[in-house]
Design a protein around this motif. Structure first.
Motif, PDB file in Angstrom:
ATOM      1  N   VAL A  84      46.573  42.313  42.269  1.00 58.08           N
ATOM      2  CA  VAL A  84      45.760  43.386  42.849  1.00 58.08           C
ATOM      3  C   VAL A  84      44.356  42.845  43.106  1.00 58.08           C
ATOM      4  O   VAL A  84      43.658  42.463  42.161  1.00 58.08           O
ATOM      5  CB  VAL A  84      45.698  44.613  41.916  1.00 58.08           C
ATOM      6  CG1 VAL A  84      45.004  45.772  42.629  1.00 58.08           C
ATOM      7  CG2 VAL A  84      47.091  45.023  41.449  1.00 58.08           C
ATOM      8  N   ILE A  85      43.959  42.803  44.361  1.00 54.70           N
ATOM      9  CA  ILE A  85      42.631  42.295  44.732  1.00 54.70           C
ATOM     10  C   ILE A  85      41.672  43.471  44.877  1.00 54.70           C
ATOM     11  O   ILE A  85      41.891  44.372  45.683  1.00 54.70           O
ATOM     12  CB  ILE A  85      42.693  41.495  46.044  1.00 54.70           C
ATOM     13  CG1 ILE A  85      43.661  40.315  45.901  1.00 54.70           C
ATOM     14  CG2 ILE A  85      41.297  41.008  46.454  1.00 54.70           C
ATOM     15  CD1 ILE A  85      43.925  39.568  47.199  1.00 54.70           C
ATOM     16  N   VAL A  86      40.608  43.457  44.072  1.00 55.47           N
ATOM     17  CA  VAL A  86      39.640  44.562  44.067  1.00 55.47           C
ATOM     18  C   VAL A  86      38.221  43.990  44.095  1.00 55.47           C
ATOM     19  O   VAL A  86      37.342  44.456  43.374  1.00 55.47           O
ATOM     20  CB  VAL A  86      39.830  45.475  42.841  1.00 55.47           C
ATOM     21  CG1 VAL A  86      39.303  46.877  43.130  1.00 55.47           C
ATOM     22  CG2 VAL A  86      41.292  45.578  42.422  1.00 55.47           C
ATOM     23  N   SER A  87      38.014  42.995  44.928  1.00 54.09           N
ATOM     24  CA  SER A  87      36.699  42.376  45.045  1.00 54.09           C
ATOM     25  C   SER A  87      35.840  43.154  46.039  1.00 54.09           C
ATOM     26  O   SER A  87      36.354  43.966  46.817  1.00 54.09           O
ATOM     27  CB  SER A  87      36.849  40.936  45.540  1.00 54.09           C
ATOM     28  OG  SER A  87      37.299  40.935  46.883  1.00 54.09           O
ATOM     29  N   PRO A  88      34.521  42.929  46.058  1.00 50.09           N
ATOM     30  CA  PRO A  88      33.720  43.429  47.181  1.00 50.09           C
ATOM     31  C   PRO A  88      34.231  42.818  48.477  1.00 50.09           C
ATOM     32  O   PRO A  88      34.790  41.714  48.480  1.00 50.09           O
ATOM     33  CB  PRO A  88      32.307  42.920  46.855  1.00 50.09           C
ATOM     34  CG  PRO A  88      32.309  42.661  45.385  1.00 50.09           C
ATOM     35  CD  PRO A  88      33.707  42.225  45.049  1.00 50.09           C
ATOM     36  N   SER A  89      34.043  43.515  49.595  1.00 47.41           N
ATOM     37  CA  SER A  89      34.549  43.001  50.873  1.00 47.41           C
ATOM     38  C   SER A  89      33.924  41.656  51.220  1.00 47.41           C
ATOM     39  O   SER A  89      34.575  40.797  51.820  1.00 47.41           O
ATOM     40  CB  SER A  89      34.281  44.012  51.989  1.00 47.41           C
ATOM     41  OG  SER A  89      32.887  44.257  52.129  1.00 47.41           O
ATOM     42  N   SER A  90      32.671  41.450  50.819  1.00 52.36           N
ATOM     43  CA  SER A  90      31.985  40.197  51.133  1.00 52.36           C
ATOM     44  C   SER A  90      32.602  38.998  50.421  1.00 52.36           C
ATOM     45  O   SER A  90      32.416  37.854  50.842  1.00 52.36           O
ATOM     46  CB  SER A  90      30.502  40.300  50.758  1.00 52.36           C
ATOM     47  OG  SER A  90      30.362  40.595  49.374  1.00 52.36           O
ATOM     48  N   ALA A  91      33.333  39.250  49.334  1.00 55.32           N
ATOM     49  CA  ALA A  91      33.936  38.161  48.545  1.00 55.32           C
ATOM     50  C   ALA A  91      35.433  38.042  48.764  1.00 55.32           C
ATOM     51  O   ALA A  91      36.070  37.137  48.206  1.00 55.32           O
ATOM     52  CB  ALA A  91      33.650  38.381  47.060  1.00 55.32           C
ATOM     53  N   ALA A  92      36.023  38.921  49.568  1.00 55.05           N
ATOM     54  CA  ALA A  92      37.483  38.975  49.682  1.00 55.05           C
ATOM     55  C   ALA A  92      38.077  37.676  50.220  1.00 55.05           C
ATOM     56  O   ALA A  92      39.126  37.223  49.747  1.00 55.05           O
ATOM     57  CB  ALA A  92      37.897  40.146  50.567  1.00 55.05           C
ATOM     58  N   ARG A  93      37.429  37.066  51.196  1.00 55.80           N
ATOM     59  CA  ARG A  93      37.992  35.835  51.750  1.00 55.80           C
ATOM     60  C   ARG A  93      37.954  34.709  50.726  1.00 55.80           C
ATOM     61  O   ARG A  93      38.918  33.958  50.559  1.00 55.80           O
ATOM     62  CB  ARG A  93      37.270  35.426  53.037  1.00 55.80           C
ATOM     63  CG  ARG A  93      37.937  34.225  53.706  1.00 55.80           C
ATOM     64  CD  ARG A  93      37.347  33.909  55.068  1.00 55.80           C
ATOM     65  NE  ARG A  93      37.657  34.901  56.088  1.00 55.80           N
ATOM     66  CZ  ARG A  93      38.796  34.952  56.780  1.00 55.80           C
ATOM     67  NH1 ARG A  93      39.769  34.077  56.521  1.00 55.80           N
ATOM     68  NH2 ARG A  93      38.980  35.870  57.704  1.00 55.80           N
ATOM     69  N   GLN A  94      36.842  34.581  50.016  1.00 54.04           N
ATOM     70  CA  GLN A  94      36.722  33.511  49.039  1.00 54.04           C
ATOM     71  C   GLN A  94      37.711  33.698  47.889  1.00 54.04           C
ATOM     72  O   GLN A  94      38.343  32.744  47.426  1.00 54.04           O
ATOM     73  CB  GLN A  94      35.295  33.444  48.483  1.00 54.04           C
ATOM     74  CG  GLN A  94      35.044  32.280  47.539  1.00 54.04           C
ATOM     75  CD  GLN A  94      35.367  30.941  48.151  1.00 54.04           C
ATOM     76  OE1 GLN A  94      35.025  30.680  49.310  1.00 54.04           O
ATOM     77  NE2 GLN A  94      36.038  30.071  47.406  1.00 54.04           N
ATOM     78  N   ALA A 113      42.618  46.815  47.135  1.00 53.50           N
ATOM     79  CA  ALA A 113      41.914  48.096  47.093  1.00 53.50           C
ATOM     80  C   ALA A 113      40.459  47.876  47.477  1.00 53.50           C
ATOM     81  O   ALA A 113      39.542  48.394  46.845  1.00 53.50           O
ATOM     82  CB  ALA A 113      42.029  48.714  45.702  1.00 53.50           C
ATOM     83  N   VAL A 114      40.261  47.078  48.523  1.00 54.51           N
ATOM     84  CA  VAL A 114      38.927  46.734  49.010  1.00 54.51           C
ATOM     85  C   VAL A 114      38.612  47.612  50.216  1.00 54.51           C
ATOM     86  O   VAL A 114      39.383  47.628  51.175  1.00 54.51           O
ATOM     87  CB  VAL A 114      38.845  45.248  49.414  1.00 54.51           C
ATOM     88  CG1 VAL A 114      37.416  44.873  49.785  1.00 54.51           C
ATOM     89  CG2 VAL A 114      39.370  44.355  48.292  1.00 54.51           C
ATOM     90  N   LYS A 115      37.489  48.309  50.176  1.00 55.56           N
ATOM     91  CA  LYS A 115      37.156  49.253  51.251  1.00 55.56           C
ATOM     92  C   LYS A 115      35.981  48.732  52.069  1.00 55.56           C
ATOM     93  O   LYS A 115      34.824  48.977  51.748  1.00 55.56           O
ATOM     94  CB  LYS A 115      36.851  50.625  50.663  1.00 55.56           C
ATOM     95  CG  LYS A 115      38.051  51.239  49.943  1.00 55.56           C
ATOM     96  CD  LYS A 115      37.730  52.577  49.309  1.00 55.56           C
ATOM     97  CE  LYS A 115      38.952  53.161  48.604  1.00 55.56           C
ATOM     98  NZ  LYS A 115      38.672  54.460  47.955  1.00 55.56           N
ATOM     99  N   GLY A 116      36.306  47.985  53.113  1.00 56.11           N
ATOM    100  CA  GLY A 116      35.253  47.436  53.955  1.00 56.11           C
ATOM    101  C   GLY A 116      35.826  46.521  55.017  1.00 56.11           C
ATOM    102  O   GLY A 116      37.043  46.388  55.170  1.00 56.11           O
TER     103      GLY A 116
END
Length: 345
Positions: A76-86, A104-107
């Motif tokens: 389950v990936i729940v990072s900030p959108s700015s960190a999702a790719r990394q 569950a990233v909203k951005g």
């Protein structure tokens, strides 16, 4: 039957979802880059982002991504959108195709305007439709207290959505499935803009009438751009749309509402960001939405005025006056005739 799950990362929402899984007897590896935070969770069963909450002993924090995902049936990936790719790039070194992947990233990724499912699938090298999106009206502060909560999981592959439903559903966390991955994802991201606006309206002292109008017209705005991007308009009347919009735009639990309220009270964006202890996704999303509206040639007047407040220095009261002074419209201008006909043929 799920035995182990990995949750990436250990923010308030990630920890809340880890708690839902732990309450079902699932062993949860909660990944964080912060070794001090991992030590605190393992030693005290506390997370600084959810003060006063005792976490289950089924939750073990780690800074080792390989250790976190090894043996997990679900990630389950729940990072900030700015960190999702990394985060996804790092996950790709250890992920196995048979593992269920939920986010569950909203951005949006502001540099490319890509949705999170696109970003994650690119890094993992899998079909975008395989990624499951989890969204809906769900404050972390209430979920960890086992308050009744209902969300939706969406994937183009129905079997994947059903697996995610089985993973999370329990006596206080009810999960519906949806095939409209695009709509659920867009709704979860775009409602944060309207929540910022609702907080700003409250900060200005404009009252309930103004906020009700903002939410209603904001939902029309979200639906209009969503339909243009290929979503089912009906999704925005569901949990990911109006449900999440209401909870995010009316509660002091909401970071977006709090940030908007401070803006309405006259604080600058820099001052607001210094006061907030966590990411305010609506700010980045407003920037992305401004470019999306231009790309798809869709009117987003509320997002446009919020963009001017956040990034052009426009006074919040002047922005509201600009919205109220727009040309006369009919209420039913939600989407183009072409898009409407597409969904009714």
């Amino acid at each position: 039957m799920f035995q182990k799950a990995a949750v990436l990362v250990a923010g308030s929402w990630g920890t809340a979802l880890a708690s839902v899984l732990a309450d079902k007897g699932i062993q949860v590896s909660l990944w964080t880059r912060n070794s001090g935070q991992a030590e605190e969770i393992n030693r005290d069963h506390q997370n600084r982002y959810l003060p006063g909450v005792t976490l289950s002993s089924n939750i073990i924090a780690t800074t080792d991504m390989e250790e976190a995902v090894k043996g997990a049936e679900a990630i389950v990936i729940v990072s900030p959108s700015s960190a999702a790719r990394q985060v996804s790039k790092e996950l790709s070194k250890h992920w196995r195709p048979e593992q269920l992947v939920i986010h569950a990233v909203k951005g949006f990724e502001t540099e490319t305007l890509k949705r999170m499912s696109t970003v994650i699938s690119e890094e993992l090298g899998c079909e975008e439709g395989r990624i499951v999106v989890l969204s809906g009206p769900s404050h972390a502060e209430e979920v960890v207290k086992q308050c009744p909560t209902t969300v939706v999981v969406a994937s183009l592959e129905e079997q994947e959505a059903q697996r995610a439903q089985d993973l999370f559903m329990n006596t206080y966390f009810r999960v519906y499935t949806n095939r409209d991955q695009v709509g659920v994802e867009l709704a979860g991201a775009l409602k944060n803009i309207i929540a910022l606006g609702a907080g700003m309206s409250d900060g200005l002292g404009y009252g309930d009438n103004a906020k009700a109008a903002l939410l209603t017209r904001g939902l029309a705005e979200i639906t209009r751009v969503g339909a243009q991007m290929g979503a089912n308009p009906l999704t925005f009347a569901g949990l990911a749309g109006v449900g999440d919009l209401v909870v995010t735009a009316t509660s002091q639990h909401s970071r977006n509402w709090r940030a908007g309220s401070m803006l309405g009270q006259g604080m600058t964006l820099d001052e607001v960001l210094k006061k907030m202890d966590m990411v305010v996704e609506g700010i980045r999303t407003t920037q992305a939405a401004h470019e999306i509206a231009e790309k798809y040639k869709v009117q987003m007047p509320i997002a446009s005025q919020l963009y001017n407040v956040l990034f052009k220095g426009l006074d919040a009261r002047t922005a509201v006056e600009a919205l109220m002074g727009r040309d006369k419209k009919t209420e039913m201008e939600v989407m183009s005739l072409e898009t409407w006909e597409q969904w009714h043929t």
